[in-house]
Design a protein around this motif. Structure first.
Motif, PDB file in Angstrom:
ATOM      1  N   GLN A 201       0.838  -1.197   0.000  1.00  0.00           N
ATOM      2  CA  GLN A 201       0.000   0.000   0.000  1.00  0.00           C
ATOM      3  C   GLN A 201       0.876   1.251   0.000  1.00  0.00           C
ATOM      4  O   GLN A 201       0.876   2.031   0.950  1.00  0.00           O
ATOM      5  N   LEU A 202       1.613   1.442  -1.078  1.00  0.00           N
ATOM      6  CA  LEU A 202       2.564   2.546  -1.119  1.00  0.00           C
ATOM      7  C   LEU A 202       1.879   3.901  -1.081  1.00  0.00           C
ATOM      8  O   LEU A 202       2.281   4.783  -0.311  1.00  0.00           O
ATOM      9  N   LEU A 203       0.857   4.104  -1.908  1.00  0.00           N
ATOM     10  CA  LEU A 203       0.225   5.416  -1.964  1.00  0.00           C
ATOM     11  C   LEU A 203      -0.454   5.785  -0.648  1.00  0.00           C
ATOM     12  O   LEU A 203      -0.226   6.899  -0.128  1.00  0.00           O
ATOM     13  N   PRO A 204      -1.285   4.928  -0.049  1.00  0.00           N
ATOM     14  CA  PRO A 204      -1.911   5.298   1.231  1.00  0.00           C
ATOM     15  C   PRO A 204      -0.892   5.601   2.324  1.00  0.00           C
ATOM     16  O   PRO A 204      -1.055   6.568   3.079  1.00  0.00           O
TER      17      PRO A 204
ATOM     18  N   LEU B 178       7.867   2.288   9.906  1.00  0.00           N
ATOM     19  CA  LEU B 178       6.861   1.320  10.332  1.00  0.00           C
ATOM     20  C   LEU B 178       5.479   1.586   9.736  1.00  0.00           C
ATOM     21  O   LEU B 178       4.578   0.757   9.901  1.00  0.00           O
ATOM     22  N   LEU B 179       5.310   2.686   9.022  1.00  0.00           N
ATOM     23  CA  LEU B 179       4.062   2.861   8.275  1.00  0.00           C
ATOM     24  C   LEU B 179       3.871   1.734   7.259  1.00  0.00           C
ATOM     25  O   LEU B 179       2.746   1.309   6.979  1.00  0.00           O
ATOM     26  N   LEU B 180       4.975   1.269   6.689  1.00  0.00           N
ATOM     27  CA  LEU B 180       4.919   0.217   5.681  1.00  0.00           C
ATOM     28  C   LEU B 180       5.153  -1.184   6.241  1.00  0.00           C
ATOM     29  O   LEU B 180       4.939  -2.171   5.549  1.00  0.00           O
ATOM     30  N   HIS B 181       5.612  -1.265   7.468  1.00  0.00           N
ATOM     31  CA  HIS B 181       5.959  -2.558   8.059  1.00  0.00           C
ATOM     32  C   HIS B 181       5.329  -2.639   9.444  1.00  0.00           C
ATOM     33  O   HIS B 181       6.003  -2.433  10.456  1.00  0.00           O
TER      34      HIS B 181
ATOM     35  N   TYR C 245      -2.718   3.133  13.726  1.00  0.00           N
ATOM     36  CA  TYR C 245      -1.331   3.560  13.922  1.00  0.00           C
ATOM     37  C   TYR C 245      -1.153   5.014  13.513  1.00  0.00           C
ATOM     38  O   TYR C 245      -0.577   5.824  14.264  1.00  0.00           O
ATOM     39  N   PHE C 246      -1.664   5.363  12.344  1.00  0.00           N
ATOM     40  CA  PHE C 246      -1.528   6.733  11.845  1.00  0.00           C
ATOM     41  C   PHE C 246      -2.178   7.743  12.792  1.00  0.00           C
ATOM     42  O   PHE C 246      -1.587   8.777  13.123  1.00  0.00           O
TER      43      PHE C 246
ATOM     44  N   GLY D  57      11.373   2.428   4.352  1.00  0.00           N
ATOM     45  CA  GLY D  57      10.439   1.317   4.455  1.00  0.00           C
ATOM     46  C   GLY D  57      10.031   0.768   3.107  1.00  0.00           C
ATOM     47  O   GLY D  57       9.781  -0.432   2.957  1.00  0.00           O
ATOM     48  N   ALA D  58       9.949   1.647   2.108  1.00  0.00           N
ATOM     49  CA  ALA D  58       9.566   1.218   0.763  1.00  0.00           C
ATOM     50  C   ALA D  58      10.678   0.463   0.056  1.00  0.00           C
ATOM     51  O   ALA D  58      10.426  -0.256  -0.910  1.00  0.00           O
TER      52      ALA D  58
END
Length: 242
Positions: A4-7, A130-133, A145-146, A187-188
């Motif tokens: 979910q890269l864009l979100p 950690l937004l991505l993981h 989390y956000f 993260g990406a």
């Protein structure tokens, strides 16, 4: 890696915007402390104790195949996060006190400022990464989390502005905003093993608790307990319902 890269990128940009725009909200600087700051702190603490730590302990137990003491590593690393940021705060405040005693205000204040900002930049890198993981995938864990981190940044910005004033407004907030986006970019591009993610989240949990309480407890802040309790109870009830 979560795809979910864009979100998550939009979440990172919004978290960065919190740093950029919070110092402009003059109404949160009042004493007694704004009830919204205390409420935001309560939300972050509720997220850690009622969602993050239980989930991490369960994941650790699964990875360790039903370990006899589930969550032992999680709680130890959470304690390490708390102690690390407590030690950093004591180091910074000790340096500030020595600076005042020796009347080395300008130069030393900049040194203390950059030490403080560097520690929070590393903290923000971790939060952005950690937004991505996350320990759980999906929209709901991401939003939980956000939301908790956005409100946590809100309280952190207030404290950093109180400590450093113009230095923070001119430069510090931009460094912290950039750190979140850089963390997301890491993260990406970089994956780590699940046990390492558990360790990172555990460390972050302890750091969040310390950073919330250090803003709420000092007498000069004149914090508000009932809004803090409302944040804990309201977000806690939401987590239980979900």
């Amino acid at each position: 890696m979560n795809i979910q890269l864009l979100p998550t990128f939009l979440c990172a940009l919004t978290l960065a915007a919190v740093h950029v725009f919070t110092p402009r909200l003059t109404w949160v600087r009042a004493v007694p402390r704004s009830r919204w700051l205390s409420l935001a702190g309560g939300v972050a603490v509720a997220y850690v104790f009622m969602h993050l730590l239980p989930e991490l302990a369960e994941h650790e137990r699964t990875l360790r195949d039903g370990a006899e003491h589930p969550g032992a590593v999680v709680y130890a690393l959470s304690l390490a996060g708390l102690v690390t940021f407590y030690g950093m705060e004591r180091l910074i405040r000790g340096a500030r006190e020595r600076m005042r005693e020796e009347q080395r205000v300008d130069r030393a204040s900049r040194g203390v400022f950059w030490l403080h900002i560097s520690s929070f930049a590393a903290y923000n890198l971790l939060i952005g990464y950690l937004l991505l993981h996350r320990e759980e995938t999906g929209w709901t864990p991401l939003l939980l989390y956000f939301t908790a981190m956005a409100l946590h940044f809100f309280t952190n910005d207030f404290g950093l502005h109180q400590d450093h004033e113009e230095l923070y407004d001119r430069g510090g907030r931009w460094v912290l905003a950039a750190a979140v986006v850089v963390g997301w970019a890491l993260g990406a591009s970089i994956d780590v093993r699940e046990i390492a993610l558990i360790a990172l989240f555990s460390f972050l949990s302890g750091a969040v608790v310390l950073n919330v309480l250090k803003e709420e407890l000092p007498e000069e802040r004149k914090s508000r307990f009932l809004p803090f309790l409302a944040g804990v109870a309201g977000y806690g009830a939401l987590l239980v319902a979900i």
